[in-house]
Scaffold this motif. Structure first.
Motif, PDB file in Angstrom:
ATOM      1  N   ALA A 185     -59.116  52.169  45.514  1.00 62.42           N
ATOM      2  CA  ALA A 185     -59.505  53.460  44.929  1.00 62.42           C
ATOM      3  C   ALA A 185     -58.799  54.610  45.630  1.00 62.42           C
ATOM      4  CB  ALA A 185     -61.019  53.629  45.020  1.00 62.42           C
ATOM      5  N   GLY A 186     -58.773  54.570  46.957  1.00 61.25           N
ATOM      6  CA  GLY A 186     -58.131  55.644  47.715  1.00 61.25           C
ATOM      7  C   GLY A 186     -56.640  55.726  47.444  1.00 61.25           C
ATOM      8  N   MET A 187     -55.956  54.577  47.429  1.00 61.85           N
ATOM      9  CA  MET A 187     -54.512  54.566  47.181  1.00 61.85           C
ATOM     10  C   MET A 187     -54.190  54.956  45.741  1.00 61.85           C
ATOM     11  SD  MET A 187     -52.879  53.912  49.950  1.00 61.85           S
ATOM     12  CE  MET A 187     -51.260  53.358  49.417  1.00 61.85           C
ATOM     13  N   SER A 188     -55.082  54.610  44.823  1.00 60.81           N
ATOM     14  CA  SER A 188     -54.884  54.981  43.422  1.00 60.81           C
ATOM     15  C   SER A 188     -54.933  56.491  43.249  1.00 60.81           C
ATOM     16  CB  SER A 188     -55.942  54.316  42.536  1.00 60.81           C
ATOM     17  OG  SER A 188     -55.811  52.910  42.565  1.00 60.81           O
ATOM     18  N   VAL A 189     -55.856  57.120  43.971  1.00 60.37           N
ATOM     19  CA  VAL A 189     -55.953  58.587  43.927  1.00 60.37           C
ATOM     20  C   VAL A 189     -54.719  59.213  44.580  1.00 60.37           C
ATOM     21  CG1 VAL A 189     -57.227  60.591  44.795  1.00 60.37           C
ATOM     22  CG2 VAL A 189     -58.475  58.611  43.875  1.00 60.37           C
ATOM     23  N   ALA A 190     -54.260  58.602  45.671  1.00 60.28           N
ATOM     24  CA  ALA A 190     -53.147  59.178  46.439  1.00 60.28           C
ATOM     25  C   ALA A 190     -51.801  59.035  45.736  1.00 60.28           C
ATOM     26  CB  ALA A 190     -53.092  58.529  47.822  1.00 60.28           C
ATOM     27  N   ILE A 191     -51.518  57.840  45.187  1.00 61.93           N
ATOM     28  CA  ILE A 191     -50.173  57.628  44.621  1.00 61.93           C
ATOM     29  C   ILE A 191     -50.191  57.170  43.165  1.00 61.93           C
ATOM     30  CG2 ILE A 191     -49.275  57.041  46.910  1.00 61.93           C
ATOM     31  CD1 ILE A 191     -49.256  54.104  46.092  1.00 61.93           C
ATOM     32  N   GLY A 192     -51.368  56.957  42.602  1.00 65.13           N
ATOM     33  CA  GLY A 192     -51.448  56.520  41.217  1.00 65.13           C
ATOM     34  C   GLY A 192     -51.857  55.059  41.113  1.00 65.13           C
ATOM     35  N   PHE A 193     -52.686  54.761  40.129  1.00 63.38           N
ATOM     36  CA  PHE A 193     -53.243  53.422  39.954  1.00 63.38           C
ATOM     37  C   PHE A 193     -52.166  52.365  39.794  1.00 63.38           C
ATOM     38  CE2 PHE A 193     -54.627  50.020  37.104  1.00 63.38           C
ATOM     39  CZ  PHE A 193     -55.759  49.545  37.762  1.00 63.38           C
ATOM     40  N   PHE A 194     -51.288  52.543  38.796  1.00 63.48           N
ATOM     41  CA  PHE A 194     -50.285  51.524  38.509  1.00 63.48           C
ATOM     42  C   PHE A 194     -49.213  51.444  39.593  1.00 63.48           C
ATOM     43  CE2 PHE A 194     -52.012  52.187  34.202  1.00 63.48           C
ATOM     44  CZ  PHE A 194     -52.327  50.860  33.898  1.00 63.48           C
ATOM     45  N   THR A 195     -48.903  52.571  40.218  1.00 64.61           N
ATOM     46  CA  THR A 195     -47.917  52.560  41.307  1.00 64.61           C
ATOM     47  C   THR A 195     -48.425  51.692  42.455  1.00 64.61           C
ATOM     48  OG1 THR A 195     -47.106  54.764  40.749  1.00 64.61           O
ATOM     49  CG2 THR A 195     -46.650  53.965  42.973  1.00 64.61           C
ATOM     50  N   TYR A 196     -49.673  51.936  42.856  1.00 69.24           N
ATOM     51  CA  TYR A 196     -50.234  51.147  43.948  1.00 69.24           C
ATOM     52  C   TYR A 196     -50.375  49.687  43.546  1.00 69.24           C
ATOM     53  CZ  TYR A 196     -53.444  49.109  47.287  1.00 69.24           C
ATOM     54  OH  TYR A 196     -54.015  48.270  48.204  1.00 69.24           O
TER      55      TYR A 196
END
Length: 318
Positions: A185-196
């Motif tokens: 969840a944190g990485m999805s907010v930071a760099i985007g869901f599909f990117t992470y």
């Protein structure tokens, strides 16, 4: 031969430095990965390989912590081990419970199945049904074992609890899963869901393949020894049932010296950074025939243990 206990004392400075030179670069490569997507996919591909290599090294630290060899402090081993276990998608207590059984039974034909690669004897295979033979052949296929297995183990198998597990081990699986959801969840907010999602899956896939390959080579090689319980001896089978994989220096660094696996099985309390010194100073360890990259490729055809010939053989040999 020196007493192996003389090498098992952890050096806090070396342990901390190993965390610094592995964890910080891993985070740094992740940052570079995100920016590289707008620069060059070739650069992204290169960074993904580096990130996977660093994740393998993080896993080795996780592995050492489970053996209580990385720090003198039980709490330090546990906290660092659990943190790096989350990054490696592996629950600390569940994995090390199986791994401990593996160390206690390595090379014992009567106690296979706990934390090792499924290996049937020639006689067991010939006595099996067609359905079980087919299942075993699929399991031992390199594409399945390393290609599919790398994602299955880390994404699915490590997420599940088992009936044999203690409540503490089950709770650790739950905590690890919750931590991974929070990380996602944190990485999805930071760099985007599909990117992470895409970057993490590729890194985990590459690291998983490398890790499973290393684990496979440790006890599946041409000169390995397996015996029944009556003939089993811990020290003898540590040397004759565990490999010395000779890596170039760079791969030795990324793999956290795990190639000195015969020494690790003699004494699992030796920190990974002390294994090369132990090898250099003890002739008995240098006498073990090394498994090289070329010879390691031959191991892929070895699928069954022939008790009469006392060696691993391929399906074509029967």
């Amino acid at each position: 031969m020196k007493n192996s206990a003389s090498y098992q004392k952890p050096d806090t400075l070396k342990s901390v430095w190993q965390i610094i030179n592995t964890f910080i670069p891993y985070v740094g490569v992740w940052i570079l990965l995100v920016y590289s997507l707008s620069v060059s996919l070739w650069l992204t591909a290169f960074l993904l390989i580096i990130a996977a290599g660093l994740l393998v090294r993080l896993f080795i630290i996780f592995h050492d912590c489970g053996h209580g060899s990385f720090f003198k402090s039980y709490k330090a081993n546990r906290y660092i081990g659990m943190l790096f276990g989350i990054l490696a998608f592996t629950p600390f207590d569940k994995w090390h419970s199986l791994h401990g059984k593996h160390h206690a039974t390595v090379g014992n034909l009567d106690k296979r199945g706990d934390g090792d690669v499924w290996t049937m004897t020639k006689e067991e295979y010939l006595a099996s049904s067609k359905k079980r033979r087919l299942y075993y052949r699929v399991y031992r296929n390199p594409v399945v074992m390393f290609g599919i297995g790398s994602l299955y183990v880390f994404l699915i198998q490590n997420r599940l609890t088992k009936e044999w597990m203690t409540q503490k081990q089950k709770n650790n699986v739950y905590v690890t899963n919750i931590a991974l959801v929070m990380l996602f969840a944190g990485m999805s907010v930071a760099i985007g869901f599909f990117t992470y999602l895409i970057l993490q899956l590729i890194i985990l896939y590459l690291a998983g393949m490398a890790g499973l390959w290393l684990f496979y080579l440790q006890h599946q090689y041409e000169d390995v020894s397996w015996v029944r319980s009556d003939d089993w001896n811990y020290t003898k089978l540590a040397l004759e049932g565990s490999s010395f994989v000779k890596f170039p220096k760079l791969l030795q660094w990324f793999s956290g010296n795990i190639g000195f696996h015969h020494i690790h099985h003699i004494n699992a309390r030796i920190p990974n950074y002390n294994l090369p010194k132990c090898y250099a100073e003890n002739k008995i360890f240098r006498e073990v025939k090394p498994v090289t990259f070329r010879s390691s490729l031959k191991t892929l055809r070895l699928r069954l243990w022939d008790e009469k010939l006392q060696k691993l053989i391929g399906f074509q040999d029967i």
